[in-house]
Motif scaffolding. Sequence first.
Motif, PDB file in Angstrom:
ATOM      1  N   LEU A   1      15.965 -28.703  26.138  1.00 56.55           N
ATOM      2  CA  LEU A   1      16.754 -28.310  25.221  1.00 56.55           C
ATOM      3  C   LEU A   1      17.794 -28.016  25.654  1.00 56.55           C
ATOM      4  O   LEU A   1      19.658 -28.248  24.932  1.00 56.55           O
ATOM      5  N   GLU A   2      18.036 -26.299  25.935  1.00 55.07           N
ATOM      6  CA  GLU A   2      19.068 -25.885  26.733  1.00 55.07           C
ATOM      7  C   GLU A   2      20.172 -26.203  27.481  1.00 55.07           C
ATOM      8  O   GLU A   2      21.326 -26.113  27.090  1.00 55.07           O
ATOM      9  N   LYS A   3      19.951 -27.248  28.159  1.00 54.59           N
ATOM     10  CA  LYS A   3      20.514 -28.168  29.542  1.00 54.59           C
ATOM     11  C   LYS A   3      20.618 -28.518  28.240  1.00 54.59           C
ATOM     12  O   LYS A   3      22.819 -28.565  28.501  1.00 54.59           O
ATOM     13  N   ARG A   4      20.399 -29.116  27.311  1.00 55.47           N
ATOM     14  CA  ARG A   4      21.371 -30.674  26.789  1.00 55.47           C
ATOM     15  C   ARG A   4      22.429 -30.072  25.694  1.00 55.47           C
ATOM     16  O   ARG A   4      23.688 -30.530  25.787  1.00 55.47           O
ATOM     17  N   MET A   5      21.832 -29.154  24.972  1.00 55.87           N
ATOM     18  CA  MET A   5      22.867 -29.019  24.129  1.00 55.87           C
ATOM     19  C   MET A   5      24.297 -28.179  24.889  1.00 55.87           C
ATOM     20  O   MET A   5      25.372 -27.739  24.220  1.00 55.87           O
ATOM     21  N   SER A   6      23.614 -27.088  25.671  1.00 59.10           N
ATOM     22  CA  SER A   6      25.450 -26.685  26.711  1.00 59.10           C
ATOM     23  C   SER A   6      25.699 -27.626  27.277  1.00 59.10           C
ATOM     24  O   SER A   6      27.185 -27.622  26.812  1.00 59.10           O
ATOM     25  N   VAL A   7      25.232 -28.702  27.562  1.00 61.67           N
ATOM     26  CA  VAL A   7      26.502 -30.378  28.071  1.00 61.67           C
ATOM     27  C   VAL A   7      26.869 -30.364  27.046  1.00 61.67           C
ATOM     28  O   VAL A   7      28.551 -31.186  26.724  1.00 61.67           O
ATOM     29  N   GLY A   8      25.979 -30.812  26.005  1.00 62.72           N
ATOM     30  CA  GLY A   8      26.700 -31.419  24.432  1.00 62.72           C
ATOM     31  C   GLY A   8      27.992 -30.498  24.534  1.00 62.72           C
ATOM     32  O   GLY A   8      28.915 -30.921  23.758  1.00 62.72           O
ATOM     33  N   LEU A   9      27.933 -28.821  23.821  1.00 65.52           N
ATOM     34  CA  LEU A   9      28.583 -28.291  23.743  1.00 65.52           C
ATOM     35  C   LEU A   9      29.927 -28.153  24.944  1.00 65.52           C
ATOM     36  O   LEU A   9      31.432 -28.055  23.773  1.00 65.52           O
ATOM     37  N   ALA A  10      30.113 -28.797  25.880  1.00 65.46           N
ATOM     38  CA  ALA A  10      31.491 -28.278  26.699  1.00 65.46           C
ATOM     39  C   ALA A  10      31.901 -30.091  26.081  1.00 65.46           C
ATOM     40  O   ALA A  10      33.382 -29.997  25.865  1.00 65.46           O
ATOM     41  N   PHE A  11      31.166 -30.413  26.116  1.00 62.69           N
ATOM     42  CA  PHE A  11      31.382 -32.333  25.856  1.00 62.69           C
ATOM     43  C   PHE A  11      32.479 -32.005  24.320  1.00 62.69           C
ATOM     44  O   PHE A  11      33.555 -32.665  24.458  1.00 62.69           O
ATOM     45  N   PHE A  12      31.900 -31.189  23.333  1.00 65.61           N
ATOM     46  CA  PHE A  12      31.834 -30.909  22.055  1.00 65.61           C
ATOM     47  C   PHE A  12      33.749 -30.232  22.844  1.00 65.61           C
ATOM     48  O   PHE A  12      34.591 -30.573  21.618  1.00 65.61           O
ATOM     49  N   ALA A  13      33.648 -29.573  23.169  1.00 60.52           N
ATOM     50  CA  ALA A  13      34.498 -28.216  22.987  1.00 60.52           C
ATOM     51  C   ALA A  13      36.030 -29.231  24.303  1.00 60.52           C
ATOM     52  O   ALA A  13      37.445 -29.044  23.757  1.00 60.52           O
ATOM     53  N   ARG A  14      35.441 -30.083  24.915  1.00 60.73           N
ATOM     54  CA  ARG A  14      36.436 -30.915  25.558  1.00 60.73           C
ATOM     55  C   ARG A  14      37.308 -32.065  24.716  1.00 60.73           C
ATOM     56  O   ARG A  14      38.326 -32.141  24.300  1.00 60.73           O
ATOM     57  N   PHE A  15      37.088 -32.250  24.074  1.00 54.10           N
ATOM     58  CA  PHE A  15      36.483 -33.357  22.810  1.00 54.10           C
ATOM     59  C   PHE A  15      37.823 -32.585  21.742  1.00 54.10           C
ATOM     60  O   PHE A  15      39.417 -33.362  21.572  1.00 54.10           O
ATOM     61  N   PHE A  16      37.625 -31.862  20.963  1.00 50.75           N
ATOM     62  CA  PHE A  16      38.391 -30.932  20.365  1.00 50.75           C
ATOM     63  C   PHE A  16      39.819 -30.837  20.668  1.00 50.75           C
ATOM     64  O   PHE A  16      40.417 -30.826  20.411  1.00 50.75           O
ATOM     65  N   ASN A  17      39.832 -30.131  22.138  1.00 48.67           N
ATOM     66  CA  ASN A  17      41.238 -30.074  23.093  1.00 48.67           C
ATOM     67  C   ASN A  17      41.929 -31.212  23.313  1.00 48.67           C
ATOM     68  O   ASN A  17      42.558 -30.999  23.128  1.00 48.67           O
ATOM     69  N   THR A  18      41.309 -32.354  23.342  1.00 47.24           N
ATOM     70  CA  THR A  18      41.356 -33.111  23.573  1.00 47.24           C
ATOM     71  C   THR A  18      42.669 -33.996  22.239  1.00 47.24           C
ATOM     72  O   THR A  18      44.269 -34.404  21.766  1.00 47.24           O
ATOM     73  N   VAL A  19      41.567 -33.688  20.987  1.00 49.76           N
ATOM     74  CA  VAL A  19      42.253 -34.714  20.675  1.00 49.76           C
ATOM     75  C   VAL A  19      42.667 -34.022  19.391  1.00 49.76           C
ATOM     76  O   VAL A  19      43.791 -34.286  18.087  1.00 49.76           O
ATOM     77  N   SER A  20      43.097 -32.398  19.496  1.00 47.53           N
ATOM     78  CA  SER A  20      43.894 -32.029  18.320  1.00 47.53           C
ATOM     79  C   SER A  20      44.340 -31.132  19.270  1.00 47.53           C
ATOM     80  O   SER A  20      44.120 -30.388  20.770  1.00 47.53           O
ATOM     81  N   ASP A  21      45.314 -30.053  18.135  1.00 49.06           N
ATOM     82  CA  ASP A  21      45.771 -28.864  19.081  1.00 49.06           C
ATOM     83  C   ASP A  21      45.233 -27.542  19.153  1.00 49.06           C
ATOM     84  O   ASP A  21      45.207 -26.214  19.608  1.00 49.06           O
ATOM     85  N   GLN A  22      44.024 -27.447  18.994  1.00 49.54           N
ATOM     86  CA  GLN A  22      42.654 -26.701  18.890  1.00 49.54           C
ATOM     87  C   GLN A  22      42.316 -25.971  20.356  1.00 49.54           C
ATOM     88  O   GLN A  22      42.355 -27.035  20.658  1.00 49.54           O
TER      89      GLN A  22
END
Length: 211
Positions: free
Chosen positions: A115-136
């Motif tokens: 679970l920890e590994k999966r959430m780490s991967v998901g969180l990094a994925f989510f951060a990249r998504f945020f950074n790509t589609v917004s100026d956040q």
Amino acid sequence: MSLSAEEGKQYFYPNRWARIVLESAEEIIGDKGVAALLNLAGLPQYIGNYPPDNMKKEFSFEDMGKLQQAFWDMSGARGARVFATRAGEKSFNDGLKSFGSVAKAAQVAMKIGSLEKRMSVGLAFFARFFNTVSDQVVSVDENENEWHWNIERCPMCTGRKTDSPVCHLAVGVLQGAFTWGSDGQRFRMTPVKCQGMGDEVGVINIEKKPL
Ligand SMILES: [Zn+2]
């Protein structure tokens, strides 16, 4: 006045995200509530006229900051916290519907491991998504017991000066994401730093052990 380090520059959220935040708010406080909120925020141009449903970066961080401040003025710090968290969680869940392909890609990335590994991967994925589609601008790091969601450029406290962290909309969005990614488990999340308080980077602590 902007409190961001990059004084003078203007940053934007995609229209659809602002629209989802307002639609989520409407489900919680009704259209009259949102109208009052927008008036209070000094943003009457959006009453009955939400940003269009597209990904153009046109909703300014200043306006998002004003909207967050209006939540505060309308319901007090405690009420605003509860409301922002709920609206954030709802925004994530509503956002899932319009970002089906992104969600699918995240699920594929999160298929393997603990679970920890999966959430780490998901969180990094989510951060990249945020950074790509917004100026956040966000980044993620972790230690043995917690993840840190670092908000380096923050739409929630742009233009605000506060005594305590005010990035509860992000907490709600993250809670929605973690509940979704972990098949319904809940995690303790605490905003510990905030640019509105003068911190260089906003930080949300996420405990790795689910509640
Ligand atoms: Zn903040």
